[in-house]
Design an enzyme around this catalytic site. Structure first.
Site, PDB file in Angstrom:
ATOM      1  N   GLU A 212       2.183   0.044   6.702  1.00 24.29           N
ATOM      2  CA  GLU A 212       1.103  -0.856   6.187  1.00 24.29           C
ATOM      3  C   GLU A 212       1.565  -2.252   6.128  1.00 24.29           C
ATOM      4  OE1 GLU A 212      -2.153   0.241   6.189  1.00 24.29           O
ATOM      5  OE2 GLU A 212      -1.643   2.565   6.424  1.00 24.29           O
TER       6      GLU A 212
ATOM      7  N   CYS B 122      -3.639  -6.948   0.427  1.00 23.21           N
ATOM      8  CA  CYS B 122      -3.343  -7.029   1.786  1.00 23.21           C
ATOM      9  C   CYS B 122      -4.847  -6.815   2.415  1.00 23.21           C
ATOM     10  CB  CYS B 122      -2.818  -5.741   2.078  1.00 23.21           C
ATOM     11  SG  CYS B 122      -3.520  -4.210   1.449  1.00 23.21           S
TER      12      CYS B 122
HETATM   13  P1  NAP Z   1       8.329  -6.598   1.154  1.00 20.29           P
HETATM   14  O1  NAP Z   1       9.338  -7.843   0.738  1.00 20.29           O
HETATM   15  O2  NAP Z   1       8.398  -6.411   2.766  1.00 20.29           O
HETATM   16  O3  NAP Z   1       8.593  -5.424   0.282  1.00 20.29           O
HETATM   17  C1  NAP Z   1       8.284  -4.375   0.268  1.00 20.29           C
HETATM   18  C2  NAP Z   1       8.919  -3.052   0.016  1.00 20.29           C
HETATM   19  O4  NAP Z   1      10.186  -3.162   0.827  1.00 20.29           O
HETATM   20  C3  NAP Z   1       9.824  -3.311  -1.542  1.00 20.29           C
HETATM   21  O5  NAP Z   1       9.677  -2.101  -2.119  1.00 20.29           O
HETATM   22  C4  NAP Z   1      11.091  -3.915  -0.961  1.00 20.29           C
HETATM   23  O6  NAP Z   1      12.205  -3.689  -2.042  1.00 20.29           O
HETATM   24  C5  NAP Z   1      11.305  -2.852   0.204  1.00 20.29           C
HETATM   25  N1  NAP Z   1      12.385  -3.421   1.161  1.00 20.29           N
HETATM   26  C6  NAP Z   1      12.848  -4.691   1.235  1.00 20.29           C
HETATM   27  N2  NAP Z   1      13.871  -4.637   2.184  1.00 20.29           N
HETATM   28  C7  NAP Z   1      14.113  -3.552   2.691  1.00 20.29           C
HETATM   29  C8  NAP Z   1      14.903  -2.946   3.636  1.00 20.29           C
HETATM   30  N3  NAP Z   1      15.631  -3.767   4.301  1.00 20.29           N
HETATM   31  N4  NAP Z   1      15.053  -1.627   3.971  1.00 20.29           N
HETATM   32  C9  NAP Z   1      13.910  -0.933   3.088  1.00 20.29           C
HETATM   33  N5  NAP Z   1      13.082  -1.351   2.326  1.00 20.29           N
HETATM   34  C10 NAP Z   1      13.034  -2.672   1.888  1.00 20.29           C
HETATM   35  O7  NAP Z   1       6.713  -6.918   0.861  1.00 20.29           O
HETATM   36  P2  NAP Z   1       6.251  -7.459  -0.474  1.00 20.29           P
HETATM   37  O8  NAP Z   1       6.610  -8.570  -0.520  1.00 20.29           O
HETATM   38  O9  NAP Z   1       6.277  -6.277  -1.552  1.00 20.29           O
HETATM   39  O10 NAP Z   1       4.638  -7.510  -0.157  1.00 20.29           O
HETATM   40  C11 NAP Z   1       3.865  -8.186   0.230  1.00 20.29           C
HETATM   41  C12 NAP Z   1       3.621  -7.790   1.597  1.00 20.29           C
HETATM   42  O11 NAP Z   1       2.746  -6.574   1.666  1.00 20.29           O
HETATM   43  C13 NAP Z   1       2.309  -8.618   2.150  1.00 20.29           C
HETATM   44  O12 NAP Z   1       2.627  -9.367   3.441  1.00 20.29           O
HETATM   45  C14 NAP Z   1       1.224  -7.875   2.175  1.00 20.29           C
HETATM   46  O13 NAP Z   1       0.169  -8.127   3.252  1.00 20.29           O
HETATM   47  C15 NAP Z   1       1.913  -6.602   2.598  1.00 20.29           C
HETATM   48  N6  NAP Z   1       0.879  -5.473   1.883  1.00 20.29           N
HETATM   49  C16 NAP Z   1       0.078  -4.651   2.886  1.00 20.29           C
HETATM   50  C17 NAP Z   1      -0.515  -3.567   2.437  1.00 20.29           C
HETATM   51  C18 NAP Z   1      -1.205  -2.688   3.349  1.00 20.29           C
HETATM   52  O14 NAP Z   1      -1.631  -1.614   3.000  1.00 20.29           O
HETATM   53  N7  NAP Z   1      -1.223  -3.193   4.636  1.00 20.29           N
HETATM   54  C19 NAP Z   1      -0.846  -3.528   1.011  1.00 20.29           C
HETATM   55  C20 NAP Z   1       0.077  -4.453   0.195  1.00 20.29           C
HETATM   56  C21 NAP Z   1       0.765  -5.193   0.586  1.00 20.29           C
HETATM   57  P3  NAP Z   1      12.592  -4.746  -3.134  1.00 20.29           P
HETATM   58  O15 NAP Z   1      11.121  -5.109  -3.659  1.00 20.29           O
HETATM   59  O16 NAP Z   1      13.434  -4.093  -4.190  1.00 20.29           O
HETATM   60  O17 NAP Z   1      12.862  -5.934  -2.260  1.00 20.29           O
END
Ligand code: NAP
Length: 513
Positions: free
Chosen positions: A257, A296
């Site tokens: 997602e 999102c």
């Molecule tokens: P993110 O930076 O991609 O982080 C998401 C998760 O991935 C966090 O738990 C993060 O851990 C982890 N992570 C980071 N690097 C990783 C790696 N190399 N391998 C495995 N896991 C890793 O996203 P975010 O900033 O938290 O969220 C914002 C984004 O999410 C927005 O773009 C939004 O559109 C999207 N979103 C989408 C949905 C949907 O349902 N489509 C829902 C909500 C949000 P850490 O926090 O410890 O770095």
């Protein structure tokens, strides 16, 4: 130093051996708690969940697991006030926004608890009818769905620490699959507390639910062929996860997602004072401001017939001007903070980038904050951009994860629909109008590029569930840029946690299943 939150893995609470990452109050700026996963034996913890949790869950029927989910919901309900406090402190959200996360989680659990009851005392699901494989009907093929004998790893985004856990855990646990959640570091506290309350209440079998807070390092290395991975977050991280060698080598089933440049579309034929126009304006403003636009599903692109461009700009701006921004503890505040300084910086970057491509129609970004110090608080007022240059691909590609949207005019319906599709696959589009056949036609035209099409006509003004609200009965996830994932949608969510297999046998054997 602040309290270090424990991880729950291998059936026990374990502290990381590092200093940990600090979590902050995004409004007051003070440190709250720390999280750390350094030194955890992830392989052993995953193995424990697979063996212990998986076995106990699979021994239960869907009805029993439904009762179990209901018990989880009751535990969360009992601690609801604490969750609101944590959310205010760590996410900087006003009460109404916390409700979307916390009450949304409890509602979703309740929906899956009821589904469990309706599935009854079975431990597998039939997939379609048996079909004969030759002339003689004695030998047939019956597809079945049985729970996967692995774990479900959830890597979640920061914006829904409560709902993000339970909207995935409810169908996973109901399917009989143990859950390990790794919340985003910035807001891990609420997820960790919910897991703690549920574990302490003893309503789940050992190994059914674990939480790892802190760095994601090593999590994917611990995955095995029957595990499933559900990721919510940015497209950049999604790309890394898809390309991970263990995920690829073990064919780990992955649901993504990711981000999405969602749209709202007002169909032609509506006057500037029509009910459909008013519903459209109201929903755009709500979507821009709920959770400070950190959803999102939030509306990022706003399409209107070109004759209504100025009227829409004025009506949306007038409502945005009433949005009070600042400390969520102050009753006068309608919109709280972004989650941290890094998100604030990213939103400011996004605003700077969009301002080179579009006009600023409403600028709330410099508005005075209520009860908050602008040098500390991660608050930003809403901004509405607008441009008649609808071909600009930056607008169609840029997701500013904050209270930001862009107004775009179109000439004919077909052009409007094509512009919506420029998002290259989104979670949700909402369509507004009063002509039912035109709304239905537009919905079908956009269905293939959206996980959900939300249609608002005056007859459902008081009934519709909102553009951005993800209901457990409906699909969540979108194709293409949105990640290609599928969650929720009632029983459909359980497919991800089951394996489909064709059993070819005598009708007598099939009848004995
Ligand atoms: P993110 O930076 O991609 O982080 C998401 C998760 O991935 C966090 O738990 C993060 O851990 C982890 N992570 C980071 N690097 C990783 C790696 N190399 N391998 C495995 N896991 C890793 O996203 P975010 O900033 O938290 O969220 C914002 C984004 O999410 C927005 O773009 C939004 O559109 C999207 N979103 C989408 C949905 C949907 O349902 N489509 C829902 C909500 C949000 P850490 O926090 O410890 O770095």
């Amino acid at each position: 130093m602040t309290e270090l939150l424990s991880n729950y893995l291998a059936g026990r609470w374990q502290n990381g051996t590092g200093v940990g990452a600090e979590l902050y109050d995004p409004v007051l700026g003070n440190e709250l708690v720390r999280v750390d996963a350094t030194g955890l034996d992830l392989a052993a913890g995953f193995d424990y969940a697979r063996r212990q949790g998986g076995q106990s869950l699979r021994a239960m029927t869907y009805r029993e697991r439904g009762v179990m989910l209901s018990a989880v919901g009751k535990v969360l309900q009992a601690h609801r006030d604490t969750y609101y406090e944590i959310s205010t402190a760590n996410s900087g959200t006003v009460k109404n926004d916390t409700a979307v996360d916390v009450d949304g989680a409890i509602y979703t659990l309740g929906t899956y608890a009821k589904l469990g009851e309706s599935l009854g005392d079975r431990r597998f699901l039939l997939d379609g009818e048996a079909v004969r494989l030759g002339k003689d009907p004695l030998f047939q093929s019956q597809h079945v769905l049985t729970p996967t004998r692995g774990i479900a790893l959830f890597i979640n985004a920061f914006n829904f620490p409560a709902w993000g856990l339970w909207e995935k855990a409810a169908p996973a646990l109901l399917s009989g699959v143990p859950v390990i959640v790794k919340p985003a570091t910035a807001t891990a506290w609420l997820t960790q507390r919910m897991v703690k309350d549920v574990v302490d209440a003893g309503v789940l079998p050992a190994g059914a639910l674990s939480v790892v807070c802190g760095s994601p390092s090593g999590l994917l290395d611990a995955l095995q062929p029957f595990d499933v991975l559900s990721f919510t977050g940015s497209a950049d991280t999604a790309e890394k996860i898809r390309a991970h060698n263990v995920v690829a080598r073990n064919s780990v089933r992955v649901n993504i997602e990711a981000d999405s440049v969602n749209s709202a579309l007002l169909l032609p034929g509506e006057a500037h004072d029509s009910p459909a126009f008013e519903l459209f304006v109201k929903e755009v403003v709500r979507e821009m401001t709920v959770k400070s636009g950190q959803k999102c599903t939030a509306i990022r692109r706003v399409f209107v017939p070109e004759v209504l461009y100025d009227a829409a700009a004025q009506a949306i701006s007038a409502k945005l001007a009433k949005t009070t921004v600042g400390n969520p503890r102050n009753e006068a505040v309608r919109m709280g903070a972004l989650v941290n300084r890094s998100q604030l910086a990213s939103v400011r970057e996004g605003l700077a980038s969009l301002s080179t491509q579009a006009d600023v129609l409403f600028d709330g970004s410099k508005a005075a904050l209520v009860d908050a110090d602008p040098s500390v608080a991660c608050c930003v007022g809403p901004t509405l951009f607008g441009t008649r240059n609808t071909d600009n691909s930056v607008i169609h590609r840029t997701e500013v994860f904050g209270p930001v949207a862009t107004l775009l005019p179109y000439k004919e319906t077909s052009q409007g629909l094509n512009l919506v599709r420029r998002g290259e696959g989104s979670l949700v589009v909402s369509i507004y109008g009063s002509d039912h056949p035109s709304l239905g036609q537009a919905a079908l035209e956009l269905a293939d590029s959206h996980g959900r099409v939300h249609v608002v006509s005056p007859d459902v003004a008081q009934l519709h569930t909102g553009h951005g609200n993800v209901m457990p009965q409906s699909l969540h996830g979108g194709p293409g840029r949105a990640g290609g994932g599928e969650e929720l949608g009632g029983q459909r969510a359980m497919n991800f946690y089951h394996r489909r297999s064709a059993i070819q046998a005598s009708t007598a054997v099939l009848g004995s299943l």
